[in-house]
Design an enzyme around this catalytic site. Structure first.
Site, PDB file in Angstrom:
ATOM      1  N   ASN A 134       0.675  -1.353   0.051  1.00  0.00           N
ATOM      2  CA  ASN A 134       0.026  -0.011   0.023  1.00  0.00           C
ATOM      3  C   ASN A 134       0.946   1.238  -0.021  1.00  0.00           C
ATOM      4  O   ASN A 134       1.112   1.953  -0.910  1.00  0.00           O
ATOM      5  CB  ASN A 134      -0.907   0.051   1.254  1.00  0.00           C
ATOM      6  CG  ASN A 134      -2.035   0.964   1.231  1.00  0.00           C
ATOM      7  OD1 ASN A 134      -2.925   1.181   0.487  1.00  0.00           O
ATOM      8  ND2 ASN A 134      -1.476   1.979   1.909  1.00  0.00           N
ATOM      9  N   ASN A 184      -1.829   1.346   6.791  1.00  0.00           N
ATOM     10  CA  ASN A 184      -1.817   2.351   5.700  1.00  0.00           C
ATOM     11  C   ASN A 184      -0.745   3.279   5.449  1.00  0.00           C
ATOM     12  O   ASN A 184       0.290   2.841   5.038  1.00  0.00           O
ATOM     13  CB  ASN A 184      -3.345   2.951   5.772  1.00  0.00           C
ATOM     14  CG  ASN A 184      -3.895   3.765   4.451  1.00  0.00           C
ATOM     15  OD1 ASN A 184      -2.951   4.056   3.702  1.00  0.00           O
ATOM     16  ND2 ASN A 184      -5.119   3.792   4.745  1.00  0.00           N
ATOM     17  N   ASP A 230      -5.145   8.226   6.596  1.00  0.00           N
ATOM     18  CA  ASP A 230      -4.539   7.682   5.721  1.00  0.00           C
ATOM     19  C   ASP A 230      -3.049   8.004   5.439  1.00  0.00           C
ATOM     20  O   ASP A 230      -2.473   7.572   6.426  1.00  0.00           O
ATOM     21  CB  ASP A 230      -5.173   8.262   4.199  1.00  0.00           C
ATOM     22  CG  ASP A 230      -5.097   7.099   2.999  1.00  0.00           C
ATOM     23  OD1 ASP A 230      -3.853   6.709   2.841  1.00  0.00           O
ATOM     24  OD2 ASP A 230      -5.921   7.083   2.338  1.00  0.00           O
TER      25      ASP A 230
END
Length: 312
Positions: A134, A184, A230
């Site tokens: 990610n 994340n 995020d």
């Protein structure tokens, strides 16, 4: 009418003050964001901003999935830089100090390498054991740490990827002292000793000490609302800049998690951020809502920018 020396002196002083005042007025105010690129340049998957040594900003998914866009320094419109191999979709981009670009391909479980000056991507690391690479961060010695969330299972882990003694690229899942959520955003402290990781499902930001392939000394430094964190990036003073997706803001935390400020953005769904500009004090933010890039000035240089310049 005759002009005395004293009058000339005061006129010159006034002119200097006017010029200096005009230059100061031209400088953007700190922490005030503005839209840089037109809406719609990038897809809903806009992510992975990273700035190279020449000040160019690179962002994934311009126009369609599987591409990388480039915003040249000082430009107000992006252009396509390259297409990833068929079926691959990037999520994160990072630069090593030698100018090598690394791209996390979450669809095909690859980390791509794009050599400085090249315009094609080669597989640097691949593992079928990944859920999906990610976000990434790069240490001073070139080691890559990559978050690997399992969105359905609302869990995750961290990979450590580096060249071994034989020169081969090796990747391992790091051991952790706790069960992680959907890992994340990820970045390192300026001294490289601690790793910061945001977990989207819980809204938490964690800090870990690094010992080889082991994550130790887990510290919960901040809890936000679930599903509102995020990307994470650090500056040279150790502050954390956290993208508050769905909240339309960047939270600035000190290394212990105290909230120093929240920077209100133009868009409401920031996915990630990167430090750039000539001095490393311009922060670029990718906005999922509208598919554009915005930026603001800060008062300290980003960690990775300093590392690339060889000053850290």
């Amino acid at each position: 009418m005759a002009i005395t020396s004293r009058a000339i002196f005061w006129c010159l002083c006034c002119e200097i003050l006017i010029v200096a005042g005009g230059a100061a007025a031209a400088q953007p105010a700190l922490f005030e964001s503005r839209q840089v690129t037109p809406a719609g340049e990038y897809t809903f998957g806009i992510e992975g901003p990273a700035v190279d040594l020449d000040g160019n900003l690179f962002v994934v998914n311009i126009g369609r999935a599987g591409t990388i866009g480039r915003l040249s320094q000082g430009a107000s419109q992006s252009e396509k830089f390259l297409d990833l191999p068929e079926g691959s979709v990037g999520n994160a981009i990072r630069f090593s100090p030698d100018g090598t670009m690394f791209v996390a391909d979450y669809k095909k479980h690859n980390i791509f390498l794009v050599a400085k000056g090249a315009s094609d991507a080669a597989v640097w690391f691949h593992s079928d054991q990944m859920n999906q690479p990610n976000d990434m961060t790069i240490a001073r010695d070139g080691t890559i740490y990559a978050s690997d969330p399992n969105w359905k299972g609302r869990s995750g882990r961290i990979w450590r990827i580096a060249r071994g003694a034989d020169g081969a690229v090796q990747g391992e899942v790091m051991t952790a002292p706790r069960a992680m959520g959907t890992t994340n955003g990820i970045d390192l402290s300026p001294d490289g000793r601690r790793l910061y990781v945001s977990e989207s499902n819980s809204g938490q930001v964690w800090s870990y000490s690094l010992h080889g392939n082991d994550l130790t000394d887990a510290r919960l430094i901040r809890t936000f609302e679930p599903d509102t964190v995020d990307g994470v990036r650090t500056d040279v003073s150790g502050r954390l800049f956290v993208a508050r997706i769905l909240k339309g803001a960047i939270a600035v935390l000190d290394p212990n998690g105290s909230l120093q400020r929240e920077i209100v953005l133009r868009g409401k769904e920031p996915t990630n951020l990167a430090f750039g500009g000539s001095d490393g004090q311009t922060v670029f933010v990718t906005q999922r809502q509208g598919g554009f890039i915005e930026s603001f000035r800060t008062d300290r240089e980003g960690r990775e920018h300093c590392l690339q310049r060889g000053n850290c």
